[in-house]
Design a protein around this motif. Structure first.
Motif, PDB file in Angstrom:
ATOM      1  N   ASP B 154       0.869  -1.171   0.000  1.00  0.00           N
ATOM      2  CA  ASP B 154       0.000   0.000   0.000  1.00  0.00           C
ATOM      3  C   ASP B 154       0.913   1.230   0.000  1.00  0.00           C
ATOM      4  N   TRP B 155       1.323   1.622  -1.208  1.00  0.00           N
ATOM      5  CA  TRP B 155       2.422   2.571  -1.376  1.00  0.00           C
ATOM      6  C   TRP B 155       2.276   3.840  -0.552  1.00  0.00           C
ATOM      7  N   PHE B 156       1.131   4.503  -0.682  1.00  0.00           N
ATOM      8  CA  PHE B 156       1.032   5.829  -0.069  1.00  0.00           C
ATOM      9  C   PHE B 156       0.737   5.786   1.424  1.00  0.00           C
ATOM     10  N   SER B 157       0.439   4.580   1.941  1.00  0.00           N
ATOM     11  CA  SER B 157       0.273   4.482   3.391  1.00  0.00           C
ATOM     12  C   SER B 157       1.565   4.048   4.051  1.00  0.00           C
ATOM     13  N   SER B 158       2.229   3.034   3.458  1.00  0.00           N
ATOM     14  CA  SER B 158       3.398   2.502   4.146  1.00  0.00           C
ATOM     15  C   SER B 158       4.698   3.173   3.707  1.00  0.00           C
ATOM     16  N   LEU B 159       4.778   3.635   2.472  1.00  0.00           N
ATOM     17  CA  LEU B 159       6.003   4.292   2.010  1.00  0.00           C
ATOM     18  C   LEU B 159       5.677   5.633   1.356  1.00  0.00           C
ATOM     19  N   PRO B 160       5.019   6.541   2.070  1.00  0.00           N
ATOM     20  CA  PRO B 160       4.502   7.735   1.395  1.00  0.00           C
ATOM     21  C   PRO B 160       5.582   8.596   0.738  1.00  0.00           C
ATOM     22  N   LEU B 161       6.642   8.908   1.494  1.00  0.00           N
ATOM     23  CA  LEU B 161       7.654   9.814   0.945  1.00  0.00           C
ATOM     24  C   LEU B 161       8.424   9.135  -0.192  1.00  0.00           C
ATOM     25  N   THR B 162       8.681   7.832  -0.025  1.00  0.00           N
ATOM     26  CA  THR B 162       9.364   7.077  -1.074  1.00  0.00           C
ATOM     27  C   THR B 162       8.524   7.064  -2.347  1.00  0.00           C
ATOM     28  N   SER B 163       7.216   6.878  -2.185  1.00  0.00           N
ATOM     29  CA  SER B 163       6.345   6.834  -3.358  1.00  0.00           C
ATOM     30  C   SER B 163       6.404   8.144  -4.125  1.00  0.00           C
ATOM     31  N   ILE B 164       6.347   9.235  -3.381  1.00  0.00           N
ATOM     32  CA  ILE B 164       6.426  10.531  -4.058  1.00  0.00           C
ATOM     33  C   ILE B 164       7.799  10.689  -4.702  1.00  0.00           C
ATOM     34  N   GLY B 165       8.821  10.208  -3.994  1.00  0.00           N
ATOM     35  CA  GLY B 165      10.171  10.249  -4.554  1.00  0.00           C
ATOM     36  C   GLY B 165      10.273   9.492  -5.869  1.00  0.00           C
ATOM     37  N   ILE B 166       9.600   8.340  -5.939  1.00  0.00           N
ATOM     38  CA  ILE B 166       9.633   7.546  -7.174  1.00  0.00           C
ATOM     39  C   ILE B 166       8.983   8.325  -8.319  1.00  0.00           C
ATOM     40  N   ILE B 167       7.832   8.934  -8.030  1.00  0.00           N
ATOM     41  CA  ILE B 167       7.137   9.689  -9.075  1.00  0.00           C
ATOM     42  C   ILE B 167       8.000  10.852  -9.558  1.00  0.00           C
ATOM     43  N   VAL B 168       8.593  11.570  -8.596  1.00  0.00           N
ATOM     44  CA  VAL B 168       9.387  12.743  -8.968  1.00  0.00           C
ATOM     45  C   VAL B 168      10.655  12.318  -9.707  1.00  0.00           C
ATOM     46  N   THR B 169      11.250  11.197  -9.290  1.00  0.00           N
ATOM     47  CA  THR B 169      12.431  10.699 -10.005  1.00  0.00           C
ATOM     48  C   THR B 169      12.062  10.335 -11.438  1.00  0.00           C
ATOM     49  N   TRP B 170      10.895   9.753 -11.597  1.00  0.00           N
ATOM     50  CA  TRP B 170      10.426   9.400 -12.944  1.00  0.00           C
ATOM     51  C   TRP B 170      10.344  10.659 -13.826  1.00  0.00           C
ATOM     52  N   GLN B 171       9.999  11.788 -13.218  1.00  0.00           N
ATOM     53  CA  GLN B 171       9.915  13.024 -13.997  1.00  0.00           C
ATOM     54  C   GLN B 171      11.279  13.646 -14.259  1.00  0.00           C
ATOM     55  N   TRP B 172      12.194  13.506 -13.284  1.00  0.00           N
ATOM     56  CA  TRP B 172      13.449  14.272 -13.388  1.00  0.00           C
ATOM     57  C   TRP B 172      14.632  13.489 -13.895  1.00  0.00           C
ATOM     58  N   ALA B 173      14.623  12.158 -13.809  1.00  0.00           N
ATOM     59  CA  ALA B 173      15.722  11.387 -14.401  1.00  0.00           C
ATOM     60  C   ALA B 173      15.809  11.646 -15.915  1.00  0.00           C
ATOM     61  N   PRO B 174      14.678  11.765 -16.604  1.00  0.00           N
ATOM     62  CA  PRO B 174      14.761  12.115 -18.028  1.00  0.00           C
ATOM     63  C   PRO B 174      15.445  13.466 -18.258  1.00  0.00           C
ATOM     64  N   PHE B 175      15.207  14.412 -17.365  1.00  0.00           N
ATOM     65  CA  PHE B 175      15.866  15.709 -17.476  1.00  0.00           C
ATOM     66  C   PHE B 175      17.378  15.536 -17.370  1.00  0.00           C
ATOM     67  N   ALA B 176      17.826  14.790 -16.343  1.00  0.00           N
ATOM     68  CA  ALA B 176      19.262  14.555 -16.167  1.00  0.00           C
ATOM     69  C   ALA B 176      19.835  13.857 -17.397  1.00  0.00           C
ATOM     70  N   THR B 177      19.105  12.880 -17.919  1.00  0.00           N
ATOM     71  CA  THR B 177      19.565  12.168 -19.106  1.00  0.00           C
ATOM     72  C   THR B 177      19.746  13.125 -20.278  1.00  0.00           C
ATOM     73  N   LEU B 178      18.738  13.945 -20.473  1.00  0.00           N
ATOM     74  CA  LEU B 178      18.741  14.880 -21.599  1.00  0.00           C
ATOM     75  C   LEU B 178      19.959  15.812 -21.535  1.00  0.00           C
ATOM     76  N   ILE B 179      20.203  16.389 -20.373  1.00  0.00           N
ATOM     77  CA  ILE B 179      21.303  17.347 -20.225  1.00  0.00           C
ATOM     78  C   ILE B 179      22.652  16.632 -20.306  1.00  0.00           C
ATOM     79  N   LEU B 180      22.779  15.517 -19.586  1.00  0.00           N
ATOM     80  CA  LEU B 180      24.070  14.836 -19.551  1.00  0.00           C
ATOM     81  C   LEU B 180      24.416  14.227 -20.909  1.00  0.00           C
TER      82      LEU B 180
END
Lengths: 273, 296
Positions: B154-180
């Protein structure tokens, strides 16, 4: 360059795995957009199903959605246009007639981007409330123009800088006045630059979700804030959410793909080319 | 104004003042007025519920705020989220930049697919992940877990901050890839080849040639990401509302809550000043890197 077969296979495998992992949520959303609501939440998930246009039609038929889409479009285009109109003269001045403090001005403009939006949420909200700007197009357009102005100035500045000095000099020798230099030489030369600056700015505004959520209610609400309304428990229709989302992100994703190269320049203020 | 006789002149042939004025004056206003107001409000006891009972309280908002555990929780949450996403997205971005530096069948299409999440608006990203993928009953991850015989998370109950971290990483890893990826492309192939001739292979090559070449770009990516990540807001609003408890209440979310849900202008402004200070510490380094780049 010769590379061992093993390395090439590894690149292929990692590259495509990453592509699949990163694109999967978008793909899955696109798929869900064409399912019926029961099929959208079915377990086991349905990979094969007869696609339905019911959600797309529901979303597109509702006057609301078009209203929000229109808001996104109006606000992002108007703010971008304004930022370019305000920023181009400054970029022109700094690129071709640099003074002692030009560099400082450029860096200072960039530093205005460091201001976190939450830091000024309270005063902006109160100013907007008192001026009757809450939930208006004008209000959001003003905020976004100011937010993107530094990036627009920077980008246009770097595009102007790329124009060979000799060309300007030659035009000047021929007696071209600054204004005609600008319109008949610089503008045509930097048209692609202006286009990509504009696109980058539109992408940023289209996806901005802090001010749009906090400063609008319904009238001027753009898509980012509208999609947020799907977070309420009673609004959980996955297929409809997916259809609305797909329509909201598709145009920007296409623009983003087309402007990748310039994007890097804009996103890093020219620090990485 | 400019005449062609001035073509040889070194000084300005055009008066730059009027050209600069609109952009500069608007930005000055945009920068100073709201910030000054935030500073002023932060010294007041000021609630929108009692707009007539405004009084000057000096620094007592700050004292109260510093003693409030909610502030420290939110700062720890903010820094964990920013730190975690930074490390994850830059590690992924560096790996993918190295991979996409080489060509392989379908590389250009694969690259487009990888960068796609960066163009997804935050609210869409968060809601798609929260519902379609991470939902504990009907989500795809729950289905995978059950097919493997594991209890669904139950992602948002048991690992709330991690879950948000996963979503945000999904958005920003492409940015890092693009620039690097853009940065790595200026790597000198001959230098690589020479190193390889000298017997450098794989990781050695990466540590001694590629990574130093990427160092500055990685720095730029880290700071730009940090500035955006410090203001993460919509992802939290639509997934957890800062909860459960205060597990995902970051500084921006705390300020939003104080201002627009509790109507406490004074305290929200105090928080706003904290956010400004935090962002400026990061911003200072970014500005320094970029203005150094302006010289070269």
């Amino acid at each position: 360059m010769r590379k061992s077969l093993a390395v090439r296979i590894a690149n292929f495998v990692i590259g495509w795995s990453a592509a699949i992992v990163f694109f999967f949520p978008i793909f899955w959303m696109a798929l869900t957009a064409f399912k019926t609501e029961p099929a959208a939440i079915a377990t086991p998930p349905k990979l094969l199903f007869s696609p339905t246009m019911i959600n797309m039609r529901a979303v597109l038929d509702s006057a609301d959605y078009l209203h929000f889409f229109q808001n996104s479009l109006i606000i992002s285009c108007a703010a971008t246009l304004l930022a370019i109109i305000l920023g181009t003269p400054a970029a022109y001045a700094m690129a071709f007639f640099p003074g002692g403090r030009t560099k400082d001005v450029l860096v200072w403009m960039l530093s205005t981007k460091m201001m976190p939006a939450v830091g000024v949420l309270v005063p902006i909200y109160l100013i907007f409330r008192d001026a009757g700007l809450l939930d208006t197009h004008v209000g959001l357009i003003a905020i976004y123009t100011l937010m993107n102005l530094p990036i627009v100035v920077w980008l246009i500045y770097t595009f102007f800088k790329d124009i060979p000095k000799d060309l300007i000099e030659a035009a000047r020798m021929d007696g071209a006045r600054p204004l005609s230099q600008f319109f008949f030489l610089l503008l045509p030369l930097t048209a692609p630059g202006f286009a990509s600056t504009g696109l980058l700015s539109v992408i940023f505004i289209w996806n901005e979700a802090f001010w749009s959520i906090n400063l609008t209610v319904t009238n001027a609400t753009p898509l980012t804030a509208f999609i947020a309304s799907f977070s309420s428990p009673q609004g959980l229709f996955w297929a409809k959410l997916s259809a609305a989302s797909l329509l909201a992100i598709a145009p920007i994703m296409l623009l983003g793909w087309l402007t990748q190269k310039q994007l890097v320049r804009g996103l890093t203020f020219g620090a990485v080319k | 104004m400019a005449k062609d006789t001035q073509s040889k002149a070194r000084g300005p042939a055009v008066r730059t003042g009027p050209l600069m004025a609109p952009a500069v004056s608007l930005l000055v206003l945009w920068m100073i007025v709201p910030l000054a107001m935030t500073i002023y409000f932060s010294t007041l006891r000021y609630s929108l519920l009692q707009p007539d009972a405004v009084s000057f309280v000096g620094i007592s908002n700050y004292i109260f705020f510093f003693q409030d555990p909610a502030l420290w929780t939110s700062i720890v949450n903010t820094l964990s989220l920013v730190g975690g996403v930074l490390v994850a997205s830059i590690a992924i971005g560096t790996l993918l930049a190295v991979v996409f530096y080489e060509t392989f069948p379908g590389a250009s299409i694969a690259r487009l697919l990888v960068v796609a999440p960066f163009f997804v608006m935050p609210t869409v990203a968060a809601l798609i992940w929260k519902n379609l993928l991470m939902h504990p009953v009907n989500g795809l991850f729950a289905f995978f877990a059950r097919s493997l015989g594991l209890p669904p998370v139950d992602w948002f109950s048991s690992l709330p901050l991690t879950s948000i971290g996963i979503i945000v990483t999904w958005q920003w890893a492409p940015f890092a890839t693009l620039i690097l990826l853009t940065a790595i492309q200026s790597l000198d192939r001959e230098q690589l080849e020479a190193a390889r001739m000298d017997g450098a292979r794989g990781l050695t090559l990466f540590y001694h040639i590629t990574l130093p070449h990427l160092a500055r770009a990685i720095g730029v990516v880290a700071m730009i990401e940090a500035i955006f990540l410090l203001s993460i807001f919509a992802e939290i609003l639509v997934t957890t509302n800062g909860g459960p408890g205060s597990a995902t209440t970051t500084l921006p979310y705390l300020i939003y809550k104080t201002a627009l849900l509790d109507f406490n202008v004074g305290m929200a402004s105090t928080g706003g000043i904290m956010a400004v200070v935090l962002a400026n510490i990061v911003g200072f380094f970014l500005i320094r890197t970029i203005s150094r780049n302006l010289d070269s």
